[in-house]
Design a protein around this motif. Sequence first.
Motif, PDB file in Angstrom:
ATOM      1  N   LYS A   1      50.713  38.826  25.144  1.00 49.42           N
ATOM      2  CA  LYS A   1      52.699  38.960  25.471  1.00 49.42           C
ATOM      3  C   LYS A   1      52.964  39.352  26.640  1.00 49.42           C
ATOM      4  CE  LYS A   1      53.322  40.479  20.763  1.00 49.42           C
ATOM      5  NZ  LYS A   1      53.300  42.135  20.196  1.00 49.42           N
ATOM      6  N   SER A   2      51.943  40.202  27.064  1.00 51.26           N
ATOM      7  CA  SER A   2      52.361  39.974  28.945  1.00 51.26           C
ATOM      8  C   SER A   2      52.475  39.142  30.215  1.00 51.26           C
ATOM      9  CB  SER A   2      51.660  41.312  29.769  1.00 51.26           C
ATOM     10  OG  SER A   2      52.003  42.481  28.709  1.00 51.26           O
ATOM     11  N   ILE A   3      51.436  38.014  29.568  1.00 50.71           N
ATOM     12  CA  ILE A   3      51.114  36.625  29.927  1.00 50.71           C
ATOM     13  C   ILE A   3      52.941  36.016  29.729  1.00 50.71           C
ATOM     14  CG2 ILE A   3      50.346  34.620  30.196  1.00 50.71           C
ATOM     15  CD1 ILE A   3      47.829  36.193  29.568  1.00 50.71           C
ATOM     16  N   LYS A   4      53.234  35.842  28.357  1.00 47.93           N
ATOM     17  CA  LYS A   4      54.758  35.091  28.129  1.00 47.93           C
ATOM     18  C   LYS A   4      55.818  35.917  28.571  1.00 47.93           C
ATOM     19  CE  LYS A   4      56.721  32.788  25.205  1.00 47.93           C
ATOM     20  NZ  LYS A   4      58.408  32.835  26.062  1.00 47.93           N
ATOM     21  N   ALA A   5      55.802  37.202  28.339  1.00 42.42           N
ATOM     22  CA  ALA A   5      56.909  37.395  29.522  1.00 42.42           C
ATOM     23  C   ALA A   5      56.848  37.483  31.086  1.00 42.42           C
ATOM     24  CB  ALA A   5      56.681  39.118  29.305  1.00 42.42           C
ATOM     25  N   TYR A   6      55.344  37.449  31.591  1.00 41.61           N
ATOM     26  CA  TYR A   6      55.491  37.068  33.235  1.00 41.61           C
ATOM     27  C   TYR A   6      56.068  35.545  33.288  1.00 41.61           C
ATOM     28  CZ  TYR A   6      53.624  35.945  37.837  1.00 41.61           C
ATOM     29  OH  TYR A   6      53.191  35.448  39.163  1.00 41.61           O
ATOM     30  N   GLU A   7      55.856  34.510  32.507  1.00 40.39           N
ATOM     31  CA  GLU A   7      56.052  33.469  32.326  1.00 40.39           C
ATOM     32  C   GLU A   7      57.875  32.895  32.179  1.00 40.39           C
ATOM     33  OE1 GLU A   7      51.950  31.313  30.406  1.00 40.39           O
ATOM     34  OE2 GLU A   7      54.169  31.243  29.225  1.00 40.39           O
ATOM     35  N   ASP A   8      58.205  33.789  31.211  1.00 41.22           N
ATOM     36  CA  ASP A   8      60.036  33.762  30.935  1.00 41.22           C
ATOM     37  C   ASP A   8      60.598  34.941  32.081  1.00 41.22           C
ATOM     38  OD1 ASP A   8      58.939  33.161  29.024  1.00 41.22           O
ATOM     39  OD2 ASP A   8      59.068  35.134  27.562  1.00 41.22           O
ATOM     40  N   ASN A   9      60.061  35.457  33.042  1.00 36.81           N
ATOM     41  CA  ASN A   9      60.992  36.303  34.164  1.00 36.81           C
ATOM     42  C   ASN A   9      60.576  35.648  35.311  1.00 36.81           C
ATOM     43  OD1 ASN A   9      61.164  38.504  32.669  1.00 36.81           O
ATOM     44  ND2 ASN A   9      59.276  39.664  32.997  1.00 36.81           N
TER      45      ASN A   9
ATOM     46  N   LYS B   1      42.694  33.010  29.234  1.00 38.33           N
ATOM     47  CA  LYS B   1      41.733  33.872  28.207  1.00 38.33           C
ATOM     48  C   LYS B   1      41.293  34.536  29.626  1.00 38.33           C
ATOM     49  CE  LYS B   1      36.974  32.667  27.177  1.00 38.33           C
ATOM     50  NZ  LYS B   1      35.749  32.429  26.090  1.00 38.33           N
ATOM     51  N   LEU B   2      40.686  33.913  31.420  1.00 46.14           N
ATOM     52  CA  LEU B   2      40.163  33.862  32.500  1.00 46.14           C
ATOM     53  C   LEU B   2      41.447  35.634  33.068  1.00 46.14           C
ATOM     54  CD1 LEU B   2      38.211  33.702  34.847  1.00 46.14           C
ATOM     55  CD2 LEU B   2      40.004  32.546  35.606  1.00 46.14           C
ATOM     56  N   LEU B   3      42.526  35.245  32.914  1.00 42.72           N
ATOM     57  CA  LEU B   3      43.670  36.840  33.319  1.00 42.72           C
ATOM     58  C   LEU B   3      43.158  37.205  32.032  1.00 42.72           C
ATOM     59  CD1 LEU B   3      46.822  34.459  33.599  1.00 42.72           C
ATOM     60  CD2 LEU B   3      45.382  35.664  35.710  1.00 42.72           C
ATOM     61  N   VAL B   4      43.013  37.738  31.200  1.00 44.17           N
ATOM     62  CA  VAL B   4      42.871  38.795  30.228  1.00 44.17           C
ATOM     63  C   VAL B   4      41.208  38.852  30.426  1.00 44.17           C
ATOM     64  CG1 VAL B   4      42.444  39.404  28.041  1.00 44.17           C
ATOM     65  CG2 VAL B   4      44.149  37.975  27.982  1.00 44.17           C
ATOM     66  N   GLU B   5      40.364  38.746  30.339  1.00 46.28           N
ATOM     67  CA  GLU B   5      39.080  39.083  30.594  1.00 46.28           C
ATOM     68  C   GLU B   5      38.968  40.052  32.576  1.00 46.28           C
ATOM     69  OE1 GLU B   5      36.414  35.643  31.191  1.00 46.28           O
ATOM     70  OE2 GLU B   5      36.183  35.670  29.130  1.00 46.28           O
ATOM     71  N   GLN B   6      40.124  38.835  33.431  1.00 47.64           N
ATOM     72  CA  GLN B   6      40.597  39.903  34.810  1.00 47.64           C
ATOM     73  C   GLN B   6      41.255  40.816  34.808  1.00 47.64           C
ATOM     74  OE1 GLN B   6      41.803  36.968  37.603  1.00 47.64           O
ATOM     75  NE2 GLN B   6      39.283  35.502  37.707  1.00 47.64           N
TER      76      GLN B   6
ATOM     77  N   THR C   1      47.465  46.084  34.880  1.00 47.87           N
ATOM     78  CA  THR C   1      48.538  45.058  33.890  1.00 47.87           C
ATOM     79  C   THR C   1      48.508  43.880  34.230  1.00 47.87           C
ATOM     80  OG1 THR C   1      49.662  45.649  35.262  1.00 47.87           O
ATOM     81  CG2 THR C   1      49.135  47.675  33.560  1.00 47.87           C
ATOM     82  N   ILE C   2      49.031  42.855  33.469  1.00 46.97           N
ATOM     83  CA  ILE C   2      49.141  41.983  33.311  1.00 46.97           C
ATOM     84  C   ILE C   2      49.720  41.555  34.272  1.00 46.97           C
ATOM     85  CG2 ILE C   2      49.074  39.139  32.667  1.00 46.97           C
ATOM     86  CD1 ILE C   2      47.154  39.646  31.749  1.00 46.97           C
ATOM     87  N   HIS C   3      50.733  41.834  34.615  1.00 48.59           N
ATOM     88  CA  HIS C   3      51.959  42.137  35.503  1.00 48.59           C
ATOM     89  C   HIS C   3      51.545  42.064  36.968  1.00 48.59           C
ATOM     90  CE1 HIS C   3      56.038  42.108  37.252  1.00 48.59           C
ATOM     91  NE2 HIS C   3      56.303  43.644  37.484  1.00 48.59           N
TER      92      HIS C   3
ATOM     93  N   GLU D   1      51.284  39.453  40.186  1.00 48.68           N
ATOM     94  CA  GLU D   1      52.025  39.189  41.098  1.00 48.68           C
ATOM     95  C   GLU D   1      51.118  39.318  42.569  1.00 48.68           C
ATOM     96  OE1 GLU D   1      55.584  40.185  41.799  1.00 48.68           O
ATOM     97  OE2 GLU D   1      55.626  39.499  39.841  1.00 48.68           O
ATOM     98  N   LEU D   2      49.526  39.785  41.706  1.00 45.17           N
ATOM     99  CA  LEU D   2      48.288  40.670  43.153  1.00 45.17           C
ATOM    100  C   LEU D   2      47.894  38.836  43.648  1.00 45.17           C
ATOM    101  CD1 LEU D   2      46.840  41.936  45.325  1.00 45.17           C
ATOM    102  CD2 LEU D   2      45.288  41.604  43.469  1.00 45.17           C
ATOM    103  N   LEU D   3      47.948  38.169  42.612  1.00 47.94           N
ATOM    104  CA  LEU D   3      47.352  36.714  42.114  1.00 47.94           C
ATOM    105  C   LEU D   3      48.239  36.051  42.974  1.00 47.94           C
ATOM    106  CD1 LEU D   3      44.629  36.511  39.678  1.00 47.94           C
ATOM    107  CD2 LEU D   3      44.243  36.865  41.570  1.00 47.94           C
ATOM    108  N   PHE D   4      48.953  35.450  42.424  1.00 41.84           N
ATOM    109  CA  PHE D   4      50.267  34.624  42.587  1.00 41.84           C
ATOM    110  C   PHE D   4      51.806  34.701  43.470  1.00 41.84           C
ATOM    111  CE2 PHE D   4      48.498  34.318  37.909  1.00 41.84           C
ATOM    112  CZ  PHE D   4      47.272  33.757  38.376  1.00 41.84           C
ATOM    113  N   LYS D   5      51.285  35.892  44.553  1.00 43.75           N
ATOM    114  CA  LYS D   5      52.410  35.773  45.074  1.00 43.75           C
ATOM    115  C   LYS D   5      52.934  34.627  45.968  1.00 43.75           C
ATOM    116  CE  LYS D   5      49.372  37.640  49.065  1.00 43.75           C
ATOM    117  NZ  LYS D   5      48.373  37.654  48.227  1.00 43.75           N
TER     118      LYS D   5
END
Length: 550
Positions: free
Chosen positions: A445-453, A470-475, A482-484, A488-492
């Motif tokens: 759900k947090s990934i979807k929120a990141y996409e929408d934002n 799946k990879l994001l959840v594992e990391q 948090t996903i957010h 923010e760290l990986l995709f700045k």
Amino acid sequence: MINYIIDQSQSFMEKKEDNLENIKEKLQEIFGQASLHFDHAGFLGNEAENTSSKNTTEEASNLEILKQIENFNLKPREMRDFLDRYVIQQNEAKKVLSVGICDHYNHVRSCLEHPAYVQHNYHKQNILILGPTGVGKTYLIRTIARRIGVPFVKADATKFSETGYAGGDVEDLVRDLVKAANGNVDLAQYGIIYVDEIDKIASVQNAQGRDVSGRGVQINLLKLMEESDVNLVTPTDMMGQFQAVLDLQKGKGKSQKRTINTRHILFIFSGAFDKLAEIIKRRVEQSTIGFGINLEINTEEITSYLHKVTTQDFIQYGFEPEFIGRIPIRVACDSLKQKDLIRVLTESEGSILNQYQNDFKGYGIDMQITREAIEEVAHLAEQEKTGARGLMTILERILRNFKFELPSSGIHFFEINMDTLKDKENYLKQLLLNNQPVLEKTCRKSIKAYEDNFFKANGLKIKFSPEAEKLLVEQSIEQDKTIHALCELLFKDLAYALKIIARNQQKEDFILTDEFVKNPQKVLSQWIIDSFENPQPGAKNELGITNNRQ
């Protein structure tokens, strides 16, 4: 000097852009580095008009409270029953306080109904509460003030000094009471002033003689308790003096009270009095020599001797006879045992347990606790020797990591039991593992929120592939982020890069694969190069990012 201030104020008032801050700055220039206080300054000019609505509401509220005082009809038993809802144990203290409070406000009501009664000789029933920390002394007084609705001020005796220069002036208590009453003197004169740690201002005997550091504070408090008029503006409060001048100019000064009488202000004091208990213990034990020593007394907890206190004990402890004589009502509170602390958790309407449950409820989490766990928490809290305050210490120690981890986990229910208390870290870890699917769902759900934002901020649509999710959840789980925060760290640089690519290839939709998540900088760099070399719409990036637009 006053004429100069008036002249300056008139010139300030002619300029609409000047406000209270301008006046403060000018006064600082006039008086140099002198210590100036601006606590009692009102609003000036147009600012007064902006507060008219607020003042009207406050006046209505104050009138309602004054009406309650005029119609005071509580009985001591009714007051005691109200205290029972919030404070556990301390039955004797509740009775004494209920009688003292009801007698005092019945007298106030009589004086309001028959002003001539004010001149009658009446000995105010100021109250002293003794007892160790965490037994409910402050809570009792706050609850009483809330029930009656009168203004209430609490302060520690240690903050005051005899002169008021190195420390506070005791008259500040009365001024603070006026502030608590929103500046309404008529209401403040029926308030309650509560002074804690009164035992700390006793003048004690030492090798160099008697320490009189607290004697002056006692004498000053004595003046307030007897009956005195206190100026609402101190000589050092320059803005208060300035406001008085402005009020006189506007014709308001004559109608506003500049002093408050302490005749109907009830003073309540409290303290732990550890050393006093030792004085009483020695007196009691000496009086039993040769007359059959009571073995039960020898086994009593030291603070229980406070129930046997006399005026001479207080004087020996270091209180002036005149001071302690003005506090006729004295009552001791008992230490709280395990059974009392259990009741604090389960029966009190102000239970700290309810507070923690409400804290979790704010995150949509239902926290329950077993009876066995409650008993163990009470047992651990008793060992802290801080009364009911020990309950918060223990609960905070147990639930600290739960409050940190669970709000982001997607968990909506957990139970505190004996297993939790034995090994809270392992219990929390197992709780999170058992709810791994819930946590993963929350992460998605947090990934979807990141996409929408991202779309709202940049106008570009991104979509993580199932493998990338799946990879994001594992990391996220592995790195405890948090996903957010992880995105923010990986995709700045993601937004900047995609805008370049979108401009070159007219793309708006992008799929981000697991290869992109593993090495976003490499993928973005390559795709930017491709966008410049092959600026055709519909191109597909073989490194993992695909344009879906046809």
